[in-house]
Write an enzyme that holds these catalytic residues in place. Sequence first.
Site, PDB file in Angstrom:
ATOM      1  N   HIS A  59      -9.871   1.749   0.692  1.00  0.00           N
ATOM      2  CA  HIS A  59      -8.418   1.595   0.561  1.00  0.00           C
ATOM      3  C   HIS A  59      -8.090   1.004  -0.804  1.00  0.00           C
ATOM      4  CE1 HIS A  59      -4.323   1.096   1.324  1.00  0.00           C
ATOM      5  NE2 HIS A  59      -4.328   0.291   2.372  1.00  0.00           N
ATOM      6  N   GLU A 119      -0.213   5.280  13.658  1.00  0.00           N
ATOM      7  CA  GLU A 119       0.091   6.465  12.860  1.00  0.00           C
ATOM      8  C   GLU A 119      -0.057   7.742  13.681  1.00  0.00           C
ATOM      9  OE1 GLU A 119      -0.786   8.447   8.490  1.00  0.00           O
ATOM     10  OE2 GLU A 119      -2.059   6.805   9.191  1.00  0.00           O
ATOM     11  N   HIS A 172      -2.430   7.767   6.368  1.00  0.00           N
ATOM     12  CA  HIS A 172      -2.704   6.456   5.774  1.00  0.00           C
ATOM     13  C   HIS A 172      -4.093   6.024   6.231  1.00  0.00           C
ATOM     14  CE1 HIS A 172      -1.858   2.696   3.866  1.00  0.00           C
ATOM     15  NE2 HIS A 172      -1.911   2.009   4.985  1.00  0.00           N
ATOM     16  N   PHE A 231       2.019  -3.504   4.018  1.00  0.00           N
ATOM     17  CA  PHE A 231       2.446  -4.786   4.592  1.00  0.00           C
ATOM     18  C   PHE A 231       3.926  -5.008   4.252  1.00  0.00           C
ATOM     19  CE2 PHE A 231      -2.026  -6.942   4.365  1.00  0.00           C
ATOM     20  CZ  PHE A 231      -2.441  -6.162   5.422  1.00  0.00           C
ATOM     21  N   CYS A 249       0.805  -1.222   0.000  1.00  0.00           N
ATOM     22  CA  CYS A 249       0.000   0.000   0.000  1.00  0.00           C
ATOM     23  C   CYS A 249       0.839   1.273   0.000  1.00  0.00           C
ATOM     24  CB  CYS A 249      -0.953  -0.020   1.195  1.00  0.00           C
ATOM     25  SG  CYS A 249      -1.957  -1.514   1.231  1.00  0.00           S
ATOM     26  N   LYS A 304      -9.572   7.925   3.052  1.00  0.00           N
ATOM     27  CA  LYS A 304     -10.006   6.530   2.920  1.00  0.00           C
ATOM     28  C   LYS A 304     -11.370   6.304   3.576  1.00  0.00           C
ATOM     29  CE  LYS A 304      -5.525   4.170   2.535  1.00  0.00           C
ATOM     30  NZ  LYS A 304      -4.563   5.271   2.784  1.00  0.00           N
TER      31      LYS A 304
END
Length: 415
Positions: free
Chosen positions: A342, A316, A305, A403, A165, A337
């Site tokens: 996402h 975050e 994010h 990831f 991502c 998002k």
Amino acid sequence: MSPRRVVVTGIGTINPLGNNIEEYFSNLEQGVSGAAPITHFDATNFKTKFACELKGYNPTAYFDRKELRKYDLYTQYALIAADQAIKDSGLDLEKVDVEMAGVIWASGIGGLETFYEEVKSYVEGGFIPRYSPFFIPKMIADLAAGHISMKYGFMGPNYCTVSACASSNHAMIDAMNLIRWGKADIIMTGGSEAAVNPPGVGGFNSMQALSTRNDDPQKASRPFDVNRDGFVIGEGAGALLLEEYEHAKARGAKIYAEVAGGGMSADAYHLTAPHPEGKGAKFAMRHALKDAGITAEQIDLVNTHGTSTPVGDIAEINGLLATFGDHAYKMNINSTKSMTGHLLGAAGAIEALACIMAIDKGIIAPTINVEELDPKIDPKLNLTLNKAQYKEVNYALSNTFGFGGHNSTVILKKI
């Protein structure tokens, strides 16, 4: 000698909130959710039965049937967004030095739909190997970049970044640096993803990564809310034409923003979970600030994010507080998002476009669906909750994390 400056002169998108920039920006401002029941396949037996799909997408409106044989969905989306950005830029393709024009494109997964359909056909056909000759060229993640370069004749740097991502922020950073270093004058960059299919939804379901709020999909993506239960998968593409500043000025191009800096880091912590203290996020943001030559106090907006996962959002926020200190309470923080879902490897691209909306129009998109703030998050932070806010934005910072512990941060600047 200082590095060459890099600016954005063309933008395009096709995503769950709109099939062009105007629709996207309008729905962002209004706080519209792109989530709805899945239509791409029968999701009856899946834990998650909704996603942020494109609305009213008809591939034959963009491509003839011969072309469609060659393009996975993620490549279709890439070509559409890139074409919008080229047209928006006013670039005269007849005058482009093709050796100095490139494509750095991103996808976290690539042609997952093609892979699924070909393997399913193999199994259903009694394991007889009758694969399409387009199987591999449609599936591999670099082919969107290849097709864009072939369409416009761009013969400069051309490749794909794949970092889950974080992919499209990495693509933008690479594109920025190649222009800075004089390796190109123009680069089409961005990302595309098309993983709303059985393996995409099923795979993320098996990890317990997706929201299962099937009774109310539009409120399922709820970053920072105490009752968030996972992200909502989305699809689409975002494109940005990056150009060397003097090159853009010489042709009288409209300039949306400057790409001021980028930062990258690794969590070196866990396969899928972020470092709980946001250490890697902090390092990426600090590197981006240093690269841009600015202080933390100059940032007006952080597009997080912010995926709506229980662990990720808190990590975050911890990284933001460690990076910005007291200034974290003076700037806007949001997660688009909450509306788009996402888009995995394309997330950074459409979120950079949301930052451009803030810089170019003074419209800061809201974080929707926050009904009860997570008590672990300080309520004094301005998370731009539920309604757009209007103010001048000189510097916007956009985070994407993936990831594997990949972190990438881009800073955009008003010019």
